[in-house]
Design an enzyme around this catalytic site. Structure first.
Site, PDB file in Angstrom:
ATOM      1  N   ASN A 141       0.983  -1.134  -0.007  1.00  0.00           N
ATOM      2  CA  ASN A 141       0.106   0.040  -0.118  1.00  0.00           C
ATOM      3  C   ASN A 141       0.967   1.163  -0.039  1.00  0.00           C
ATOM      4  O   ASN A 141       1.644   1.488   0.888  1.00  0.00           O
ATOM      5  CB  ASN A 141      -0.677   0.010   1.055  1.00  0.00           C
ATOM      6  CG  ASN A 141      -1.525   1.327   1.453  1.00  0.00           C
ATOM      7  OD1 ASN A 141      -1.621   2.147   0.549  1.00  0.00           O
ATOM      8  ND2 ASN A 141      -2.260   1.395   2.690  1.00  0.00           N
ATOM      9  N   TRP A 142       1.012   1.741  -1.112  1.00  0.00           N
ATOM     10  CA  TRP A 142       1.933   2.958  -1.226  1.00  0.00           C
ATOM     11  C   TRP A 142       1.530   4.268  -0.726  1.00  0.00           C
ATOM     12  O   TRP A 142       2.055   5.272  -0.801  1.00  0.00           O
ATOM     13  CB  TRP A 142       2.274   2.981  -2.838  1.00  0.00           C
ATOM     14  CG  TRP A 142       3.160   2.257  -3.246  1.00  0.00           C
ATOM     15  CD1 TRP A 142       3.708   0.842  -2.617  1.00  0.00           C
ATOM     16  CD2 TRP A 142       3.711   1.798  -4.560  1.00  0.00           C
ATOM     17  NE1 TRP A 142       4.233   0.187  -3.358  1.00  0.00           N
ATOM     18  CE2 TRP A 142       4.340   0.655  -4.680  1.00  0.00           C
ATOM     19  CE3 TRP A 142       3.776   2.589  -5.703  1.00  0.00           C
ATOM     20  CZ2 TRP A 142       5.235   0.184  -5.671  1.00  0.00           C
ATOM     21  CZ3 TRP A 142       4.570   2.294  -7.003  1.00  0.00           C
ATOM     22  CH2 TRP A 142       5.303   1.023  -7.099  1.00  0.00           C
ATOM     23  N   LYS A 143       0.074   4.210  -0.378  1.00  0.00           N
ATOM     24  CA  LYS A 143      -0.335   5.584   0.196  1.00  0.00           C
ATOM     25  C   LYS A 143      -0.162   6.667  -0.663  1.00  0.00           C
ATOM     26  O   LYS A 143      -0.324   6.338  -1.809  1.00  0.00           O
ATOM     27  CB  LYS A 143       0.055   5.676   1.762  1.00  0.00           C
ATOM     28  CG  LYS A 143      -0.246   4.531   2.621  1.00  0.00           C
ATOM     29  CD  LYS A 143       0.172   4.647   4.022  1.00  0.00           C
ATOM     30  CE  LYS A 143      -0.148   3.427   4.721  1.00  0.00           C
ATOM     31  NZ  LYS A 143      -0.031   3.747   6.090  1.00  0.00           N
TER      32      LYS A 143
ATOM     33  N   HIS B 210      -9.355   1.310   4.633  1.00  0.00           N
ATOM     34  CA  HIS B 210      -8.503   1.475   5.346  1.00  0.00           C
ATOM     35  C   HIS B 210      -8.587   2.507   6.647  1.00  0.00           C
ATOM     36  O   HIS B 210      -9.461   3.467   6.365  1.00  0.00           O
ATOM     37  CB  HIS B 210      -7.145   2.068   4.365  1.00  0.00           C
ATOM     38  CG  HIS B 210      -5.999   2.098   5.038  1.00  0.00           C
ATOM     39  ND1 HIS B 210      -5.630   3.060   5.912  1.00  0.00           N
ATOM     40  CD2 HIS B 210      -4.977   1.267   4.921  1.00  0.00           C
ATOM     41  CE1 HIS B 210      -4.231   2.633   6.491  1.00  0.00           C
ATOM     42  NE2 HIS B 210      -4.093   1.630   5.780  1.00  0.00           N
TER      43      HIS B 210
ATOM     44  N   GLU C 250      -6.892   5.015   7.606  1.00  0.00           N
ATOM     45  CA  GLU C 250      -6.572   6.310   7.324  1.00  0.00           C
ATOM     46  C   GLU C 250      -7.961   6.946   6.831  1.00  0.00           C
ATOM     47  O   GLU C 250      -8.447   7.972   6.989  1.00  0.00           O
ATOM     48  CB  GLU C 250      -5.423   6.495   6.545  1.00  0.00           C
ATOM     49  CG  GLU C 250      -4.140   6.380   7.278  1.00  0.00           C
ATOM     50  CD  GLU C 250      -2.982   5.726   6.398  1.00  0.00           C
ATOM     51  OE1 GLU C 250      -3.074   5.762   5.318  1.00  0.00           O
ATOM     52  OE2 GLU C 250      -2.050   5.148   7.331  1.00  0.00           O
TER      53      GLU C 250
ATOM     54  N   GLU D 248      -5.637  -4.741  10.403  1.00  0.00           N
ATOM     55  CA  GLU D 248      -4.607  -3.662  10.618  1.00  0.00           C
ATOM     56  C   GLU D 248      -4.836  -3.090  12.025  1.00  0.00           C
ATOM     57  O   GLU D 248      -5.644  -2.032  11.795  1.00  0.00           O
ATOM     58  CB  GLU D 248      -4.656  -2.860   9.547  1.00  0.00           C
ATOM     59  CG  GLU D 248      -4.213  -3.454   8.045  1.00  0.00           C
ATOM     60  CD  GLU D 248      -3.595  -2.312   7.123  1.00  0.00           C
ATOM     61  OE1 GLU D 248      -2.512  -2.721   6.797  1.00  0.00           O
ATOM     62  OE2 GLU D 248      -4.116  -1.147   7.007  1.00  0.00           O
TER      63      GLU D 248
ATOM     64  N   GLY E  17       2.316   2.237  10.905  1.00  0.00           N
ATOM     65  CA  GLY E  17       3.320   3.406  10.598  1.00  0.00           C
ATOM     66  C   GLY E  17       3.816   3.772  11.902  1.00  0.00           C
ATOM     67  O   GLY E  17       4.440   4.913  12.102  1.00  0.00           O
TER      68      GLY E  17
ATOM     69  N   SER F 162       3.155  -2.089  10.322  1.00  0.00           N
ATOM     70  CA  SER F 162       4.434  -2.045  10.701  1.00  0.00           C
ATOM     71  C   SER F 162       5.086  -3.379  10.425  1.00  0.00           C
ATOM     72  O   SER F 162       6.018  -3.927  11.432  1.00  0.00           O
ATOM     73  CB  SER F 162       4.648  -1.672  12.427  1.00  0.00           C
ATOM     74  OG  SER F 162       4.257  -0.351  12.435  1.00  0.00           O
TER      75      SER F 162
ATOM     76  N   GLY G 168       2.509  -1.246   4.239  1.00  0.00           N
ATOM     77  CA  GLY G 168       2.717   0.311   4.107  1.00  0.00           C
ATOM     78  C   GLY G 168       4.238   0.833   3.906  1.00  0.00           C
ATOM     79  O   GLY G 168       4.804   0.460   2.851  1.00  0.00           O
ATOM     80  N   GLY G 169       4.758   1.309   4.894  1.00  0.00           N
ATOM     81  CA  GLY G 169       5.975   2.031   4.755  1.00  0.00           C
ATOM     82  C   GLY G 169       7.061   1.132   4.174  1.00  0.00           C
ATOM     83  O   GLY G 169       7.708   1.670   3.428  1.00  0.00           O
TER      84      GLY G 169
HETATM   85  P1  PGA Z   1       2.622   0.260   7.784  1.00  0.00           P
HETATM   86  O1  PGA Z   1       1.178   0.508   7.216  1.00  0.00           O
HETATM   87  O2  PGA Z   1       3.142  -0.884   7.250  1.00  0.00           O
HETATM   88  O3  PGA Z   1       3.236   1.791   7.109  1.00  0.00           O
HETATM   89  O4  PGA Z   1       2.333   0.290   9.189  1.00  0.00           O
HETATM   90  C1  PGA Z   1       0.415  -0.613   6.684  1.00  0.00           C
HETATM   91  C2  PGA Z   1      -0.977   0.009   6.059  1.00  0.00           C
HETATM   92  O5  PGA Z   1      -1.425   1.274   6.660  1.00  0.00           O
HETATM   93  O6  PGA Z   1      -1.402  -0.527   5.269  1.00  0.00           O
END
Ligand code: PGA
Length: 250
Positions: free
Chosen positions: A4-6, A91, A93, A163, A169, A209, A230-231
């Site tokens: 997930n490149w956000k 998600h 967010e 998640e 994050g 994470s 994500g990250g």
């Molecule tokens: P993260 O994000 O790996 O940076 O914690 C995961 C996500 O939001 O899908």
């Protein structure tokens, strides 16, 4: 395994990252299914690189409507046209910053399934909810809100991502035992709604994470079928190492 490149990676940057990921996986066709979800404007660039490779691509959100006067929205047929196979829905967010609810996730889920794409439905509790002992109640509500009323055959081809919001994050990962307990519960809830066969067929990813150093332990849990990253997916090296960790637990 899904990246997930956000809201990172311009089209040019996305092309370079997609190329590194595809090169790293060349010849590894019997490994886990791998996809990346760039921001909307970078999808065509990623497609250019990934078409004909083993890596699929998808989007991070969509409109529940097929078309219409919805300024700023992106419709699922547009994603189909761009060759997307996956759409991330709900998600945390989007729930926290953009006001998405269980019912908007449900509507989008119907649209995505109707178009033949694979939804990745995200669920997870906040730190306050976990500390109040409400994790199972919250995740149950999110799973029911998304999947109640969807035909079982369709549910079986969806992906769920657990998640925990406090792990996204933050560098703070759920322990394999904590994650496995919630994954087991999600499968039980799906089984209650749609029967055991559907619950077994539904892939449940863990996100929050995930890094090369903790991926193997998480993926070796019986109910963790892969990761939503994500990250760490913004670095080809880390993402490929995480994919490698899944290969070795298969
Ligand atoms: P993260 O994000 O790996 O940076 O914690 C995961 C996500 O939001 O899908």
């Amino acid at each position: 395994m899904c990246g997930n490149w956000k809201m990172y990676k311009t089209p040019g940057e996305a092309r370079a990252l997609a190329r590194e990921v595809a090169n790293g996986l060349r010849g590894a066709d019997d490994g886990p299914e791998v996809a990346v979800c760039p921001p909307f404007p970078s999808i065509p660039a990623v497609r250019e690189i990934l078409e004909g490779t083993s890596v699929a691509w998808g989007a991070q959100n969509c409109s529940p409507h097929l078309e219409g006067a919805y300024t700023g929205e992106v419709a699922v047929p547009m994603l189909v046209d761009l060759g997307c196979r996956f759409v991330i829905l709900g998600h945390s967010e989007r729930r926290q910053i953009f006001g998405e609810t269980d019912s908007s996730v449900h509507e989008k889920l119907q649209t995505v399934l109707g178009a033949g794409l694979t939804p990745i439905v995200c669920v997870g509790e906040t730190l306050d909810e976990r500390e109040a002992g409400r994790t199972e109640e919250v995740v149950d509500r999110q799973i029911r809100g998304a999947f109640e009323g969807i035909p079982g055959a369709e549910v079986g081809r969806t992906v769920v991502a657990y998640e925990p919001v406090w792990a996204i994050g933050t560098g703070r990962t759920a322990t394999p035992e904590q994650a496995e307990a919630v994954h087991r519960r999600i499968r039980a809830t799906l089984s209650g709604l749609h029967g055991e066969d559907v619950a077994t067929a539904t892939r449940i990813l863990y996100g929050g994470s995930v890094k090369p150093g903790n991926a193997g332990e998480l993926f070796s849990q019986p109910n963790i079928d892969g990761g939503l990253i994500g990250g760490a997916s913004l670095s080809a090296r880390d993402f490929l190492a995480i994919v490698g960790a899944e290969c070795s637990t298969e």
